[in-house]
Design a protein around this motif. Structure first.
Motif, PDB file in Angstrom:
ATOM      1  N   LEU A  47      43.288  27.723  38.448  1.00 44.92           N
ATOM      2  CA  LEU A  47      43.222  28.231  39.819  1.00 44.92           C
ATOM      3  C   LEU A  47      43.191  29.748  39.777  1.00 44.92           C
ATOM      4  O   LEU A  47      43.722  30.361  38.843  1.00 44.92           O
ATOM      5  N   ALA A  48      42.575  30.347  40.799  1.00 47.52           N
ATOM      6  CA  ALA A  48      42.556  31.809  40.927  1.00 47.52           C
ATOM      7  C   ALA A  48      43.087  32.214  42.299  1.00 47.52           C
ATOM      8  O   ALA A  48      42.783  31.574  43.305  1.00 47.52           O
ATOM      9  N   ILE A  49      43.893  33.276  42.311  1.00 48.75           N
ATOM     10  CA  ILE A  49      44.347  33.917  43.547  1.00 48.75           C
ATOM     11  C   ILE A  49      43.601  35.236  43.644  1.00 48.75           C
ATOM     12  O   ILE A  49      43.730  36.094  42.767  1.00 48.75           O
ATOM     13  N   VAL A  50      42.816  35.412  44.698  1.00 50.32           N
ATOM     14  CA  VAL A  50      41.912  36.560  44.791  1.00 50.32           C
ATOM     15  C   VAL A  50      42.127  37.313  46.098  1.00 50.32           C
ATOM     16  O   VAL A  50      41.960  36.737  47.185  1.00 50.32           O
ATOM     17  N   ASP A  51      42.485  38.581  45.995  1.00 43.72           N
ATOM     18  CA  ASP A  51      42.537  39.450  47.169  1.00 43.72           C
ATOM     19  C   ASP A  51      41.106  39.816  47.553  1.00 43.72           C
ATOM     20  O   ASP A  51      40.252  40.046  46.677  1.00 43.72           O
ATOM     21  N   LEU A  52      40.834  39.881  48.830  1.00 42.31           N
ATOM     22  CA  LEU A  52      39.458  40.177  49.252  1.00 42.31           C
ATOM     23  C   LEU A  52      39.145  41.672  49.186  1.00 42.31           C
ATOM     24  O   LEU A  52      38.004  42.054  48.926  1.00 42.31           O
ATOM     25  N   GLY A  53      40.143  42.532  49.412  1.00 47.61           N
ATOM     26  CA  GLY A  53      39.884  43.972  49.439  1.00 47.61           C
ATOM     27  C   GLY A  53      40.052  44.609  48.077  1.00 47.61           C
ATOM     28  O   GLY A  53      40.951  45.433  47.875  1.00 47.61           O
ATOM     29  N   LEU A  54      39.183  44.261  47.129  1.00 44.55           N
ATOM     30  CA  LEU A  54      39.300  44.740  45.755  1.00 44.55           C
ATOM     31  C   LEU A  54      38.377  45.926  45.496  1.00 44.55           C
ATOM     32  O   LEU A  54      37.289  46.003  46.074  1.00 44.55           O
ATOM     33  N   PRO A  55      38.768  46.842  44.608  1.00 45.92           N
ATOM     34  CA  PRO A  55      37.847  47.907  44.183  1.00 45.92           C
ATOM     35  C   PRO A  55      36.816  47.373  43.201  1.00 45.92           C
ATOM     36  O   PRO A  55      36.985  46.315  42.606  1.00 45.92           O
ATOM     37  N   LYS A  56      35.721  48.121  43.056  1.00 49.98           N
ATOM     38  CA  LYS A  56      34.619  47.866  42.118  1.00 49.98           C
ATOM     39  C   LYS A  56      33.773  46.657  42.505  1.00 49.98           C
ATOM     40  O   LYS A  56      32.542  46.720  42.448  1.00 49.98           O
ATOM     41  N   LEU A  57      34.414  45.560  42.874  1.00 50.24           N
ATOM     42  CA  LEU A  57      33.684  44.370  43.304  1.00 50.24           C
ATOM     43  C   LEU A  57      34.590  43.627  44.277  1.00 50.24           C
ATOM     44  O   LEU A  57      35.729  43.308  43.957  1.00 50.24           O
ATOM     45  N   SER A  58      34.093  43.378  45.491  1.00 49.99           N
ATOM     46  CA  SER A  58      34.942  42.747  46.502  1.00 49.99           C
ATOM     47  C   SER A  58      35.287  41.322  46.093  1.00 49.99           C
ATOM     48  O   SER A  58      34.583  40.676  45.301  1.00 49.99           O
ATOM     49  N   GLY A  59      36.391  40.819  46.660  1.00 49.35           N
ATOM     50  CA  GLY A  59      36.773  39.450  46.384  1.00 49.35           C
ATOM     51  C   GLY A  59      35.713  38.458  46.824  1.00 49.35           C
ATOM     52  O   GLY A  59      35.470  37.450  46.155  1.00 49.35           O
ATOM     53  N   ILE A  60      35.068  38.734  47.947  1.00 49.03           N
ATOM     54  CA  ILE A  60      34.022  37.836  48.440  1.00 49.03           C
ATOM     55  C   ILE A  60      32.853  37.792  47.464  1.00 49.03           C
ATOM     56  O   ILE A  60      32.335  36.711  47.136  1.00 49.03           O
ATOM     57  N   GLU A  61      32.430  38.945  46.959  1.00 50.46           N
ATOM     58  CA  GLU A  61      31.314  38.975  46.012  1.00 50.46           C
ATOM     59  C   GLU A  61      31.718  38.324  44.693  1.00 50.46           C
ATOM     60  O   GLU A  61      30.900  37.639  44.056  1.00 50.46           O
ATOM     61  N   LEU A  62      32.953  38.513  44.275  1.00 49.70           N
ATOM     62  CA  LEU A  62      33.441  37.865  43.054  1.00 49.70           C
ATOM     63  C   LEU A  62      33.305  36.344  43.191  1.00 49.70           C
ATOM     64  O   LEU A  62      32.806  35.668  42.277  1.00 49.70           O
ATOM     65  N   ILE A  63      33.757  35.815  44.317  1.00 48.38           N
ATOM     66  CA  ILE A  63      33.701  34.362  44.533  1.00 48.38           C
ATOM     67  C   ILE A  63      32.251  33.883  44.593  1.00 48.38           C
ATOM     68  O   ILE A  63      31.892  32.857  43.998  1.00 48.38           O
ATOM     69  N   ARG A  64      31.403  34.637  45.293  1.00 46.16           N
ATOM     70  CA  ARG A  64      29.994  34.243  45.391  1.00 46.16           C
ATOM     71  C   ARG A  64      29.345  34.146  44.011  1.00 46.16           C
ATOM     72  O   ARG A  64      28.601  33.200  43.716  1.00 46.16           O
ATOM     73  N   ARG A  65      29.620  35.125  43.152  1.00 47.01           N
ATOM     74  CA  ARG A  65      29.016  35.115  41.824  1.00 47.01           C
ATOM     75  C   ARG A  65      29.530  33.949  40.988  1.00 47.01           C
ATOM     76  O   ARG A  65      28.758  33.301  40.265  1.00 47.01           O
ATOM     77  N   LEU A  66      30.825  33.682  41.084  1.00 49.29           N
ATOM     78  CA  LEU A  66      31.373  32.551  40.328  1.00 49.29           C
ATOM     79  C   LEU A  66      30.748  31.237  40.775  1.00 49.29           C
ATOM     80  O   LEU A  66      30.361  30.402  39.946  1.00 49.29           O
ATOM     81  N   ARG A  67      30.642  31.056  42.067  1.00 45.15           N
ATOM     82  CA  ARG A  67      30.069  29.804  42.567  1.00 45.15           C
ATOM     83  C   ARG A  67      28.587  29.701  42.203  1.00 45.15           C
ATOM     84  O   ARG A  67      28.089  28.615  41.873  1.00 45.15           O
ATOM     85  N   ALA A  68      27.872  30.818  42.239  1.00 42.24           N
ATOM     86  CA  ALA A  68      26.454  30.801  41.866  1.00 42.24           C
ATOM     87  C   ALA A  68      26.270  30.432  40.397  1.00 42.24           C
ATOM     88  O   ALA A  68      25.246  29.860  40.003  1.00 42.24           O
ATOM     89  N   GLU A  69      27.285  30.751  39.569  1.00 40.26           N
ATOM     90  CA  GLU A  69      27.226  30.441  38.140  1.00 40.26           C
ATOM     91  C   GLU A  69      27.823  29.074  37.822  1.00 40.26           C
ATOM     92  O   GLU A  69      27.912  28.694  36.654  1.00 40.26           O
ATOM     93  N   GLY A  70      28.239  28.355  38.843  1.00 39.12           N
ATOM     94  CA  GLY A  70      28.763  27.017  38.632  1.00 39.12           C
ATOM     95  C   GLY A  70      30.228  26.947  38.245  1.00 39.12           C
ATOM     96  O   GLY A  70      30.699  25.894  37.813  1.00 39.12           O
ATOM     97  N   VAL A  71      30.973  28.056  38.388  1.00 38.18           N
ATOM     98  CA  VAL A  71      32.411  28.051  38.087  1.00 38.18           C
ATOM     99  C   VAL A  71      33.133  27.441  39.288  1.00 38.18           C
ATOM    100  O   VAL A  71      33.112  27.996  40.382  1.00 38.18           O
TER     101      VAL A  71
END
Length: 227
Positions: A47-71
């Motif tokens: 499981l991952a706990i992800v804050d949305l207001g992150l520096p360098k890469l937002s939490g939303i973009e992090l989640i989108r990329r993981l889901r696009a890669e099948g994680v």
């Protein structure tokens, strides 16, 4: 269970780290979205706990990329109070649940347990297999209604096997999901934990709840109650 915490606020990140470790989770931390994305790609987490207001890469973009890669690991997002748009965007990006800051740790643990149960196909916090019942909320195990005294490592091993009942779980998988990086992966410690669990769960040798699959790993073989 291994959990990834991606949070840029140092105090909150350490608070989560300490609270989760007290509950016997294995915790790894990232202070920005890029580091969080790298860790989520490289290591198996439950499981991952992800804050949305992150520096360098937002939490939303992090989640989108993981889901696009099948994680597909479950993701709990942390949001600021009142930012309902962020909650909607996070869920639409692929998050599974959200928690609004500030929050109580009891609610965090309840949501984590629910996500972990859902990910492994269990609706109840109690995993009941024959005479063995494991309560994920209380982190307690009973045998024929009597409580069992288990160490944290023994409990973690049994919980993982029961969450994946019927499936072969390798020693490598157990090590990666349950123990810190400095755990001695070349030792026979896993075999020791399995031996102890067998003695405690099956003192008479009649139940045989954990099967050894030679060269492959271990399998929890008891049938769930009601099946």
């Amino acid at each position: 269970m291994r959990i990834l915490v991606v949070e840029d606020e140092t105090a909150l990140r350490e608070q989560l780290n300490q609270a989760l470790k007290r509950k016997h989770y294995v915790v790894e931390q990232a202070a920005d979205g890029e580091e969080g994305l790298y860790l989520a790609r490289e290591w198996p987490y439950d499981l991952a706990i992800v804050d949305l207001g992150l520096p360098k890469l937002s939490g939303i973009e992090l989640i989108r990329r993981l889901r696009a890669e099948g994680v597909a690991l479950p993701v709990l997002i942390l949001t600021a109070r009142g930012d309902w748009q962020d909650k909607v965007q996070g869920l639409e990006a692929g998050a599974d649940d959200y928690l609004t800051k500030p929050f109580h740790m009891e609610e965090l643990f309840a949501r984590l347990n629910a996500l972990l149960r859902r990910a492994t196909g269990h609706a109840s916090p109690q995993l009941a297999f024959g005479p063995v019942v494991l309560d994920t909320s209380a982190q307690q195990v009973t045998l024929n209604g009597a409580p069992l005294e288990l160490t944290a490592y023994e409990y973690g091993t049994l919980e993982y096997l029961m969450h994946h009942a019927g499936k072969v779980v390798s020693k490598t998988e157990l090590t990666e999901h349950l123990y810190d990086q400095d755990f001695d992966r070349d030792s026979n410690v896993i075999e020791v934990f399995i031996t102890r669990l067998r003695k405690k769960l099956d003192p008479d040798g009649n139940l045989k709840p954990i099967a050894t699959e030679r060269g492959r790993g271990y399998r929890f073989v008891l049938k769930a109650q009601g099946t």
